[in-house]
Design a protein around this motif. Structure first.
Motif, short mmCIF file in Angstrom:
data_model
loop_
_atom_site.label_atom_id
_atom_site.label_comp_id
_atom_site.label_asym_id
_atom_site.label_seq_id
_atom_site.Cartn_x
_atom_site.Cartn_y
_atom_site.Cartn_z
N ASP A 43 45.57 39.23 22.09
CA ASP A 43 44.31 39.96 22.06
C ASP A 43 44.26 40.73 20.75
O ASP A 43 44.68 41.87 20.66
N GLN A 52 31.94 40.92 22.01
CA GLN A 52 32.15 39.79 21.11
C GLN A 52 31.35 38.56 21.54
O GLN A 52 31.12 37.66 20.74
N ALA A 73 36.46 39.63 26.11
CA ALA A 73 35.70 39.54 24.86
C ALA A 73 34.22 39.83 25.12
O ALA A 73 33.57 40.49 24.31
N ARG A 74 33.72 39.34 26.25
CA ARG A 74 32.32 39.62 26.59
C ARG A 74 32.12 41.12 26.82
O ARG A 74 31.14 41.69 26.34
N PRO A 81 30.67 39.27 14.19
CA PRO A 81 31.43 40.52 14.15
C PRO A 81 30.60 41.64 13.57
O PRO A 81 29.83 41.44 12.64
N GLN A 98 33.78 43.48 25.50
CA GLN A 98 33.93 44.16 24.22
C GLN A 98 32.77 43.88 23.28
O GLN A 98 32.76 44.38 22.15
N VAL A 155 27.88 33.09 19.86
CA VAL A 155 28.84 34.20 19.72
C VAL A 155 28.14 35.26 18.90
O VAL A 155 27.46 34.94 17.93
N ARG A 156 28.32 36.47 19.28
CA ARG A 156 27.79 37.56 18.45
C ARG A 156 28.61 37.65 17.19
O ARG A 156 29.84 37.62 17.26
N GLY A 176 41.37 41.15 19.19
CA GLY A 176 40.01 41.65 19.02
C GLY A 176 39.08 40.58 18.47
O GLY A 176 37.89 40.83 18.29
N ASP A 177 39.60 39.40 18.22
CA ASP A 177 38.82 38.27 17.69
C ASP A 177 38.99 37.11 18.67
O ASP A 177 40.00 36.41 18.63
N ILE A 178 38.01 36.90 19.53
CA ILE A 178 38.13 35.90 20.58
C ILE A 178 38.33 34.50 20.02
O ILE A 178 39.11 33.72 20.56
#
Length: 191
Positions: free
Chosen positions: A71, A140, A135-136, A190, A138, A187-188, A73-75
Motif C-alpha cells: 500500500d 484514488q 483506494a476508492r 493523482p 482514499q 481512475v481519478r 498510496g498508488d493503486i
C-alpha cells in the motif's frame, strides 16, 4: 498433531511436489508418492481422500511469500507489483505447471475445486477487492468504481492465458490488463 505425524505429512507433501515436477500431475499416483516418501498408501489415504486433495495441500503448503498487496498510496503501482509477483510465481517453473495441473484437476473434481476456491482463489480475490476498496475510500478511484467487476476484469485475462491458450504471462501483459481496466473503468488522476 504429533511431531512425527507432522514430519511424515511434510515428507509426503514434499514427495508429491517432487514427483509432480518430475513426471507431471497426470502420471502422479498415490503409490508413487508412498514409495518416494517411504509411507504406506493407507497412511496417505487416511489423510487425503484423493490424489487431487493431496496435490492441493502439497502445493498450498509452500506458503510462498509475496502475494500480499503493498500500500504505497498508488493503486495502479500496487496492483502492478502484486499481480506481477503472482504471475512470476504461478505461471513459470517450477510452480506454474503444477498450478495449471491443479486448476485443471479442479474442473473434474468438485472437492478439489471447492478447496482450491476456499483456500486460495477466494482469499486472493478478497485481498484484491480490499485493496481496491481502500483506494476508492482514499479517493484514488471514483466512488462508483465497481470492485467486483474490476476483480473479474483483472483475473479473467490472466486465467485465460494460463489455462486456455497456455501462453506464458509477462509483466507487459499484466501492465496492459491493468491499463485497460483503468482506462475502461476510470481512475481519478493523482491530486
Amino acid at each position: 498433531m504429533s511431531e512425527t505425524r507432522n514430519r511424515r505429512t511434510e515428507e509426503i507433501m514434499r514427495a508429491t511436489l517432487e514427483l509432480g515436477q518430475e513426471i507431471g500431475y497426470a502420471k502422479l499416483s498415490i503409490e508413487a508418492v508412498a514409495a518416494r516418501a517411504g509411507a504406506g498408501k493407507h497412511t496417505i489415504y487416511r489423510r487425503w481422500p484423493s490424489k487431487g486433495a493431496l496435490f492441493l495441500d502439497s502445493l498450498l503448503s509452500l506458503n510462498e511469500p509475496g502475494l500480499d498487496y503493498p500500500d504505497t498510496g498508488d493503486i495502479i503501482a500496487d496492483l502492478r507489483t502484486q499481480i506481477r509477483a503472482a504471475v512470476d510465481l504461478l505461471s513459470g517453473p517450477p510452480l506454474g505447471p503444477l498450478y495449471q495441473a491443479l486448476v485443471a484437476e479442479a474442473q473434474h473434481d468438485p472437492q478439489v475445486a471447492a478447496a482450491l476456491n476456499e483456500r486460495f482463489i477466494t482469499p486472493q480475490a478478497d485481498k484484491t477487492v480490499a485493496r481496491l476498496k481502500k483506494a476508492r475510500e482514499q479517493g484514488q478511484l471514483s466512488p462508483d468504481f465497481d470492485l467486483d467487476l474490476a476483480m473479474a476484469i483483472l483475473s479473467g485475462p490472466l486465467y485465460f492465458n494460463v489455462m486456455i491458450t497456455r501462453q506464458r504471462l509477462t509483466h507487459d501483459y499484466v501492465d496492459r490488463v491493468i491499463d485497460a481496466l483503468f482506462a475502461g473503468m476510470g481512475v481519478r488522476p493523482p491530486a
